[in-house]
Write a protein that holds these residues in place. Structure first.
Motif, short mmCIF file in Angstrom:
data_model
loop_
_atom_site.label_atom_id
_atom_site.label_comp_id
_atom_site.label_asym_id
_atom_site.label_seq_id
_atom_site.Cartn_x
_atom_site.Cartn_y
_atom_site.Cartn_z
N GLY A 1 -12.38 -2.91 0.43
CA GLY A 1 -13.46 -3.31 1.18
C GLY A 1 -14.02 -2.39 1.95
O GLY A 1 -15.49 -2.28 2.06
N THR A 2 -13.38 -1.67 2.55
CA THR A 2 -13.44 -0.48 3.46
C THR A 2 -14.44 0.69 2.84
O THR A 2 -15.56 0.86 3.29
CB THR A 2 -12.66 0.17 4.24
OG1 THR A 2 -11.60 -0.91 4.86
CG2 THR A 2 -13.01 1.10 5.24
N GLU B 1 -11.60 -13.42 -1.40
CA GLU B 1 -12.30 -12.64 -0.44
C GLU B 1 -12.68 -11.19 -1.16
O GLU B 1 -13.39 -10.60 -0.57
CB GLU B 1 -11.16 -12.65 0.81
CG GLU B 1 -11.65 -11.73 1.97
CD GLU B 1 -10.61 -11.78 2.90
OE1 GLU B 1 -10.84 -10.75 4.02
OE2 GLU B 1 -9.63 -12.61 2.98
N LEU B 2 -11.54 -10.53 -1.70
CA LEU B 2 -11.98 -9.48 -2.33
C LEU B 2 -13.27 -9.29 -3.23
O LEU B 2 -13.88 -8.67 -3.10
CB LEU B 2 -10.70 -8.59 -3.15
CG LEU B 2 -10.78 -7.42 -3.75
CD1 LEU B 2 -11.08 -6.34 -3.00
CD2 LEU B 2 -9.43 -7.26 -4.38
N GLY C 1 -20.57 -8.16 -2.68
CA GLY C 1 -21.86 -7.90 -1.76
C GLY C 1 -22.08 -6.30 -1.82
O GLY C 1 -23.29 -5.81 -1.05
N GLU D 1 -16.29 -9.10 -1.16
CA GLU D 1 -16.53 -8.03 -0.58
C GLU D 1 -17.05 -7.18 -1.66
O GLU D 1 -18.22 -6.43 -1.43
CB GLU D 1 -15.19 -7.25 -0.06
CG GLU D 1 -14.54 -7.90 1.04
CD GLU D 1 -13.50 -7.18 1.67
OE1 GLU D 1 -13.16 -7.45 2.95
OE2 GLU D 1 -12.72 -6.81 0.89
N LEU D 2 -16.70 -7.13 -2.92
CA LEU D 2 -17.21 -6.05 -3.80
C LEU D 2 -18.56 -6.58 -4.39
O LEU D 2 -19.37 -5.74 -4.58
CB LEU D 2 -16.17 -5.97 -5.03
CG LEU D 2 -14.74 -5.38 -4.81
CD1 LEU D 2 -13.98 -5.55 -6.02
CD2 LEU D 2 -15.02 -3.96 -4.34
N SER E 1 -7.10 -14.48 -1.29
CA SER E 1 -7.26 -13.10 -1.17
C SER E 1 -8.06 -12.58 -2.06
O SER E 1 -9.11 -11.60 -2.09
CB SER E 1 -5.91 -12.38 -0.92
OG SER E 1 -5.01 -12.44 -2.11
N LYS F 1 -17.90 -0.91 1.56
CA LYS F 1 -18.88 -0.89 2.58
C LYS F 1 -19.33 0.47 3.16
O LYS F 1 -20.57 0.79 3.24
CB LYS F 1 -18.13 -1.27 3.73
CG LYS F 1 -19.17 -1.70 4.82
CD LYS F 1 -18.40 -2.45 6.20
CE LYS F 1 -19.31 -2.55 7.54
NZ LYS F 1 -18.69 -3.07 8.42
#
Length: 514
Positions: A150-151, A187-188, A194, A191-192, A184, A154
Motif C-alpha cells: 500500500g505504501t 483491504e489490500l 485505488g 489499496e491497490l 486483510s 500510494k
C-alpha cells in the motif's frame, strides 16, 4: 544532443522461428524492481529477465531499474544482477546479450516513504523513455513484504508514476501472500484498486506459470478420452499434494505466524484444484478462464466436523536426506512457543452436479518424505469384477497422476494380466515424461509470467475475486485451528502427523506415498 536510437534487433540463434512455446516478443518497455536485495529478486526475477533477453523475447531497449535502501551506483546494481544471472540463469551466459541488457540498468536508492527517492525514480523513468525508447511503458514489480504494498502504491500515485499518456501503460506486479485472511485481502485489494485499474494489477502465483500446471487444461480439454470420466460417476476422490523435504531455511521471519495453509493451500493448491475441477471455458481468453475458476471456488464447501476433516502438524528433529535435522521450534528465529503449522491438510467438497460426493484432499508440508507436487485423480473400482478374489488382491484403484514437479509428466495406473497361465492381475503404470517426449526444455515459470506482464496478457494471474474466494474457504479452518491450540508433532522425513492419516482412514482411504 539527440541520443541515438536503440540498435536494431539482432538475430538470436537460441530462438527457432518454429518455437511456439514463447513466441511473443514484448514491445518497448521497462521494469522497476522493488526489493532487489531479496532472494526472490536474485534467484528468480533477475535470472528470468536475462533468460528472456537471451531468447530474444525482450525489446532491444528494455530497461531494468532497481530500487532499494542501498548506497549503490548503477554499476553496483549491474554487478548484483550479473552475479545473480551467473548463478541462477537457466540459459547459457552470453556476453553480447549481457552488454545490451546492462545498458538499460539504473538504480535508485531510497526508502519506501522517501519522497525524494520517488522523485528521482520519476526522472529516471523519463530519462529511459528518452534514451532507451521505452515509450512510457513500465511495470512495477513489488518483490517486497505485503505490508509495504500500500505504501509503495500510494507513493507511485502521488509522484505521478502511475500516469499514462496516449497508448502507454503502467502495471504493478505483486507476490503472495495476498493478505493473511479475508479482511486483510479485501483491504489490500482496496489499496491497490485505488491506484491501479484492476486489469493492470498482476498477482503472481508462480505455480500457474509452470508448464505442467498448464498441461492440466490441455489434458482435460484436448483429449476426449478423459472428459466422460471426469465426474462423480467415475472419480472416487482427488488428492493434491505439495510436499517439501526441506525445512524453513532462512524464512523464519516470514514463515512464523504464516504457516503452511496460508503459504501454500490458499494460493497454489486451491488454484490447482480450480483448474482440475472447473468446467470447460468458452475460450482460453483471460475473462473466460477466470469466470470458470471463480464459479468453481464459489462452489467449494467445508465439512461440518473440521476436527475430523483437517489436520495440521509441526516437524520435529529427525533425519532428512541422510542428514540429522533440527525441529521447527529449534530453527533459528522461531519462537519456542510458536503454534505455526508446517503441515496442513484439508478436506473440501464441490457442491455442483459434476463433483457432488467427491472429496478433494489437499495437503502440504515441510520436512516430508520427498519433494513432490502432484495431482492424483483416483477413480472408483469397477462395479463388477468377474475374477476370483486372489486374482485381483494386488489390484488398487486406477489413478491418473499429474506430476507438477519434479520429474514433470503424467502417470496412468491401471490393472493388467500377469504373464502366465493363471488369471492374475496387478497394477502397471503408463508414463509420460516431459524430458523424454520433448527435445526442448520448458521455460521457467517466472520467464512466462514476467513476459505475460510486459505483454499485458493476464490469463495466468488470479484476480482479486479469486483471492477473496480462497480466503473465504480457508478462514474457518484457520479459526478452528487457532481455538484448538498446538499443532501435532511429526518426525522429519516422514509423511506428516498421524491425524492426517486418520483423516482419510475415516473415509476408507489412504494418502498416496509418491
Amino acid at each position: 544532443m539527440t541520443p541515438p536510437p536503440p540498435s536494431p534487433r539482432r538475430a538470436n540463434p537460441l530462438r527457432d522461428p518454429q518455437d511456439r512455446r514463447l513466441p511473443r516478443i514484448a514491445g518497448p518497455c521497462g521494469l522497476v524492481l522493488f526489493g532487489v536485495t531479496g532472494d526472490l529478486s536474485r534467484k528468480k526475477v533477475m535470472p528470468a529477465i536475462y533468460d528472456l533477453a537471451n531468447r530474444g523475447l525482450l525489446p532491444p531497449g528494455f530497461s531494468l531499474v532497481g530500487f532499494a535502501r542501498r548506497d549503490w551506483a548503477d554499476q553496483d546494481f549491474a554487478q548484483i544482477v550479473h552475479d545473480s544471472v551467473k548463478e541462477h540463469a537457466r540459459t547459457e551466459f552470453r556476453e553480447e546479450v549481457w552488454k545490451q541488457l546492462a545498458e538499460g540498468f539504473r538504480f535508485v536508492p531510497g526508502d519506501f516513504d522517501d519522497d525524494a527517492a520517488f522523485d528521482q525514480l520519476r526522472r529516471t523513468i523519463h530519462e529511459l523513455d528518452e534514451v532507451r525508447g521505452t515509450d512510457g511503458n513500465h511495470a512495477f514489480y513489488l518483490a517486497i513484504p505485503p505490508g509495504f504494498f500500500g505504501t509503495v502504491a500510494k507513493q507511485l500515485k502521488e509522484h505521478g508514476l502511475t500516469d499514462t499518456d496516449g497508448d502507454s501503460w503502467r502495471r504493478v506486479v505483486i507476490e503472495k501472500p495476498f493478505g493473511h485472511d479475508l479482511a486483510s485481502a479485501r483491504e489490500l485489494n482496496a489499496e491497490l484498486d485505488g491506484v491501479f485499474p484492476p486489469e493492470t494489477i498482476f498477482r503472481i502465483d508462480h505455480y500457474l506459470g509452470k508448464e505442467t500446471v498448464q498441461n492440466i487444461l490441455a489434458t482435460r480439454f484436448a483429449n476426449n478420452m478423459f472428459e466422460p470420466l471426469w465426474n462423480s460417476n467415475y472419480v472416487d476422490h482427488v488428492q493434491i499434494t505439495m510436499a517439501e523435504d526441506v525445512g524453513i531455511g532462512g524464512r523464519a521471519g516470514y514463515y512464523d505466524g504464516i504457516g503452511a495453509a496460508r503459504d501454500v493451500i490458499q494460493n497454489h493448491l486451491l488454484q490447482l484444484m480450480a483448474l482440475v475441477a472447473m468446467e470447460e471455458p468458452t475460450s482460453f481468453e483471460p475473462e473466460a478462464l477466470r469466470l470458470e475458476k471463480q464459479k468453481l471456488l464459489a462452489s467449494v464447501t467445508l465439512p461440518r466436523r473440521l476436527d475430523l476433516t483437517t489436520a495440521r502438524g509441526q516437524y520435529l528433529a529427525g533425519w532428512s536426506g541422510g542428514e540429522k535435522v533440527r525441529g521447527f521450534l529449534e530453527e533459528e528465529g522461531i519462537r519456542r512457543t510458536s503454534t505455526t503449522e508446517t503441515y496442513a491438510a484439508v478436506t473440501l467438497h464441490v457442491e455442483n452436479r459434476r463433483w457432488a460426493g467427491v472429496p478433494f484432499y489437499l495437503r502440504t508440508g515441510k520436512r516430508l518424505g520427498r519433494r513432490v507436487t502432484e495431482v492424483a485423480v483416483v477413480f472408483k473400482r469397477a462395479p463388477h469384477q468377474p475374477f476370483s478374489e486372489t486374482a485381483v488382491e494386488e489390484l488398487t484403484h486406477n489413478v491418473l497422476v499429474i506430476r507438477v514437479q519434479p520429474d514433470e509428466g503424467m502417470t496412468l495406473r491401471f490393472g493388467s494380466k500377469v504373464p502366465g497361465t493363471a488369471m492374475e492381475i496387478r497394477d502397471v503404470n503408463m508414463d509420460f515424461a516431459y524430458g523424454g517426449s520433448f527435445t526442448e526444455s520448458s521455460p521457467e515459470a517466472y520467464e512466462r509470467l514476467i513476459l505475460d506482464v510486459l505483454l499485458g496478457d493476464p490469463p495466468l494471474f488470479p484476480r482479486h475475486e479469486e483471492v477473496e474466494l480462497s480466503w473465504q474457504i480457508l478462514d474457518p479452518v484457520l479459526e478452528h485451528w487457532e481455538r484448538k491450540g498446538k499443532p501435532e508433532p511429526y518426525a522429519s522425513g516422514t509423511w506428516g502427523p498421524a491425524s492426517a492419516d486418520a483423516m482419510l482412514a475415516r473415509d476408507g482411504r489412504t494418502w498416496r506415498r509418491p
